[in-house]
Write an enzyme that holds these catalytic residues in place. Structure first.
Site, mmCIF file in Angstrom:
data_model
loop_
_atom_site.group_PDB
_atom_site.id
_atom_site.type_symbol
_atom_site.label_atom_id
_atom_site.label_comp_id
_atom_site.label_asym_id
_atom_site.label_seq_id
_atom_site.Cartn_x
_atom_site.Cartn_y
_atom_site.Cartn_z
ATOM 1 N N ASP A 16 0.820 -1.207 0.000
ATOM 2 C CA ASP A 16 0.000 0.000 0.000
ATOM 3 C C ASP A 16 0.856 1.260 0.000
ATOM 4 O O ASP A 16 1.905 1.309 0.627
ATOM 5 C CB ASP A 16 -0.891 -0.021 1.248
ATOM 6 N N GLU A 76 1.147 -0.467 -5.149
ATOM 7 C CA GLU A 76 0.251 0.654 -5.417
ATOM 8 C C GLU A 76 1.129 1.904 -5.379
ATOM 9 O O GLU A 76 1.426 2.437 -4.309
ATOM 10 C CB GLU A 76 -0.854 0.753 -4.363
#
EC number: 2.4.1.18
Length: 728
Positions: free
Chosen positions: A405, A458
């Site tokens: 993330d 990401e």
């Protein structure tokens, strides 16, 4: 009389301010002989017992009414195994003395932990069931180098920090203690007097299980057995494999209708897993399941990186869920958050009274966007804690991939900061060199230790080489989310079709950089929250056009180079934004057949067709796997391209992004012959208008678009069609 224990030492021990309890407690050789000392608050009588015979060897004298006992063992010169018979409130209990056991952590482990190169720090740190000198119990180890005193407190000692102060291993800053009788299922924490003299209660950073929020204690829970990586699961992650990911938030996929409570891990295994398999997805991606205190963080602010959240059941229940997914042929991706952690006092923040896990300067250590703290990746023990965690989920739970993330927030020191709010690196640049090295090291170790498992980033900027090997200067991820493609295509689709001709490049631009990374095309949870509307609700027009636009878009997405990711609810065109506190709108699929059923059937057929035809996935990251046939017809908003496999087999993909059907639309092709329509998003089966080409169409020897042969098709309104060449 024995060597007298200084009264100040006794006072410090009882007050919990003595940092070296093993120098006083336990068995010691003194001038008077072999002496045993014990700190046993509330005890009235204490005897030293011979374990084999049960014979009382000596009664310890109470030197302080607050529970300090001492006594010399007659006729004994050498250390021996003993037990203590302790009378509390009139009841005698036979216990093993924690302070008769030697150091726990082996020198090599201590050295590797200090160097930050221990591949599996979780095998040493944390709480582990063990047997020492024939005594069963639990060994506890925690890194807190600046604490003045650390004790284990829990259900086994009335949460009393006086009873079990730990030994400090000064060479590593690790505190350790073996507690006889402490066992799996018992709650515990670390009570410490921190560097500033404050009394703190901390959860174990390496806890393998934790209490259900809002409680915050850790749970003694042994390491799960390792999960063997199968060749099938490894193959399903490869670059040439069909990868279609169903992204799920376990707490809101479906809930109990009577009380709106979550499904358990085992209920999800029985409901979610077969549903995802039936829908044709290849992978399940789980929003973070690490323990976290705040439901509204969706798991992205974890406090227990090594503990699956108790919201949905136990650690073993989560293992059951993963096993069920694997049995169904689904790989499992875990969203992993090594970028930041919350400020909750019971967790990592100022763990030992210093900024142990985080940077001390808020310009480096504080995320103002999320009110969270940033890991200090340059501290060896911190990066080791995180790298070990990545390996832990893959080895011990069978996780097949980690989606990392917010990578951009890690690799840039000025991420979401104004001038003066960040500190440049040693070369004056904005890159976080320590974070970059941490990510490269994590990917390298996973590649070496668990080959076949992969990582996905990401990453929202154009940082070069995110999914390129480290020897090419890359970060070493296997895949990168293509957020640029997602933004461009959604911006295009929300336009009224009459204006799309002026933004034609938003659909074509992605191919200009497609081969710079190994891309995943994500329609993730981030696109259906915070006022962005649902994907369906972004589509223009009336209800018919909204659904037609969505179907055409999905047909385009599944055909475009890159692996696929779809957040739950989008597969049946949920109309509302995602709400983490409620179930998906499954009622939209109740009653008679409707547009939502049509989208659900389309997504299933897209998955199955995409998986069946190698041309749609085998060469996602090879220029040979894609070729434009019509790229410049912006006036009619038509785009046509070819997907190709290694053997040269082709599938033609044609999209018409206007509500006007295009009849007799001619374009040049590479391979003449008979072409069969294998997917049409305008099919009546999906509640479209059922315009099309009657199943098959033959090419003509008519030149078009610089090619000798061509096809003449009907392009349905707001639709995408796929055609495959029939064998001669």
């Amino acid at each position: 009389m024995s060597d007298r224990i200084d009264r100040d030492v006794i006072n410090a021990l009882i007050a919990g301010h003595f940092a070296d309890p093993f120098s006083v407690l336990g068995m010691h050789k003194t001038t008077a002989g072999l002496e045993v000392r014990a700190l046993l608050p509330d005890a009235t009588d204490v005897w030293v017992i011979e374990p084999k015979t049960g014979r009382k060897l000596a009664k310890l004298e109470c030197l302080d009414s607050r529970g300090f006992f001492s006594g010399v063992i007659p006729r004994r010169k050498n250390f021996f195994r003993y037990q203590l018979a302790v009378v509390w409130h009139g009841q005698q209990n036979l216990i093993d003395d924690p302070y008769r056991f030697g150091p726990l952590i082996q020198e090599m482990d201590a050295w590797l932990l200090s160097e930050g190169t221990h591949l599996r720090p979780y095998e040493t740190l944390g709480a582990h069931a063990d047997t020492m000198d024939g005594v069963t119990g639990t060994r506890f180890s925690v890194w807190a180098p600046n604490a003045r005193r650390v004790s284990v407190v829990g259900q086994f000692n009335y949460w009393d920090g006086r009873r079990h102060p730990m030994r400090l291993r000064k060479e590593s800053g690790i505190w350790e203690l073996f507690i006889p009788g402490a066992h799996n299922g018992q709650l515990y924490k670390y009570e410490m007097i921190d560097a500033n003299g404050n009394l703190r209660l901390k959860s174990d950073p390496y806890a393998f299980e934790a209490q259900m929020r809002p409680e915050t204690a850790s749970l003694i829970c042994g390491l799960p057995e390792k999960v063997v990586q199968t060749e099938e699961r490894k193959k399903a992650n490869q670059f040439d494999a069909p990868i279609s990911i169903y992204e799920v938030h376990l707490g809101s996929w479906r809930r109990h209708t009577d009380n709106n409570f979550w499904l358990s891990y085992r209920e999800l295994a029985d409901q979610l897993v077969p549903y995802a398999k039936w829908m044709g997805f290849t992978h399940l991606e789980l929003l973070p399941i690490n323990e976290h205190p705040f439901d509204g963080s969706w798991g992205y602010q974890p406090t227990g990186l090594y503990a699956p959240t108790r919201r949905f059941g136990t650690r073993d229940d989560f293992r059951y869920f993963i096993d069920a997914a694997h049995a169904a042929g689904l790989n499992v991706i875990l969203d992993w958050v090594p970028g930041h952690f919350p400020t909750d006092d019971f967790a990592l923040a100022e763990f030992d009274g210093t900024n142990l896990y985080e940077h001390s300067d808020p310009r480096e250590g504080y995320h103002q966007d999320w009110n969270t703290l940033i890991y200090n990746y340059g501290r060896r023990e911190v990066s080791n804690f995180l790298v070990g965690n990545a390996l832990y989920w893959i080895e011990r739970f069978g996780i097949d991939a980690l989606r990392v993330d917010a990578v951009a927030s890690m690799i840039y020191r000025d991420y979401s900061r104004k001038e003066g709010e960040w500190i440049p690196n040693e070369f004056g640049g904005r890159e976080n060199l320590e974070a970059i090295e941490f990510l490269r090291n994590t990917n390298r170790i996973l590649g070496e230790q668990v080959s076949g498992a992969v990582t996905m980033a990401e990453e929202s900027t154009d940082f070069p080489g995110v999914s390129r090997p480290q020897d090419m200067g890359g970060l070493g991820f296997w895949y990168k989310w293509n957020l640029g493609w997602m933004h461009d295509t959604l911006d295009y689709m929300k336009l009224d079709p009459i204006y799309r001709q002026y933004h034609h490049d938003k659909l074509t631009f992605g191919m200009l950089y497609n081969n710079t990374e190994n891309f995943v095309l994500p329609l993730s949870h981030d696109e259906v929250v915070h006022g962005k509307k649902s994907i369906l609700d972004r589509m223009p027009g009336d209800a018919w056009q909204k659904f037609a636009n969505l179907r055409a878009y999905y047909g385009w997405m599944w055909a475009f180079p890159g692996k696929k990711l779809l957040f739950m609810g989008n597969e049946f065109a949920q109309g509302r934004e995602w709400n983490h506190d409620a179930s998906l709108d499954w009622h939209l699929l109740e009653g008679g057949d409707n547009w939502h059923h049509g989208v659900q059937r389309l997504v299933r057929d897209l998955n199955l067709t995409y998986r069946h035809h190698k041309a749609m996935h085998e060469l996602d990251f090879d220029p040979y796997g894609f070729e434009w046939l019509v790229v410049d017809d912006k006036e009619r908003s038509v785009l046509i391209f070819v997907r190709r496999d290694k053997e040269g087999n082709e599938i033609i993909v044609a999209s018409n992004f206007t509500p006007v059907p295009r009849h007799d639309y001619r374009f040049g092709i590479n391979q003449p012959g008979k072409w069969r329509e294998i997917l049409n998003t305008d099919s009546m089966h999906y509640h479209g208008s059922n315009a099309g080409n009657g199943g098959t169409v033959h090419s003509d020897e008519i030149a078009s678009h610089g090619r000798q042969h061509s096809l003449s098709l009907t392009l349905p309104p707001l639709a995408t069609i796929w055609l495959v060449r029939e064998a001669e």
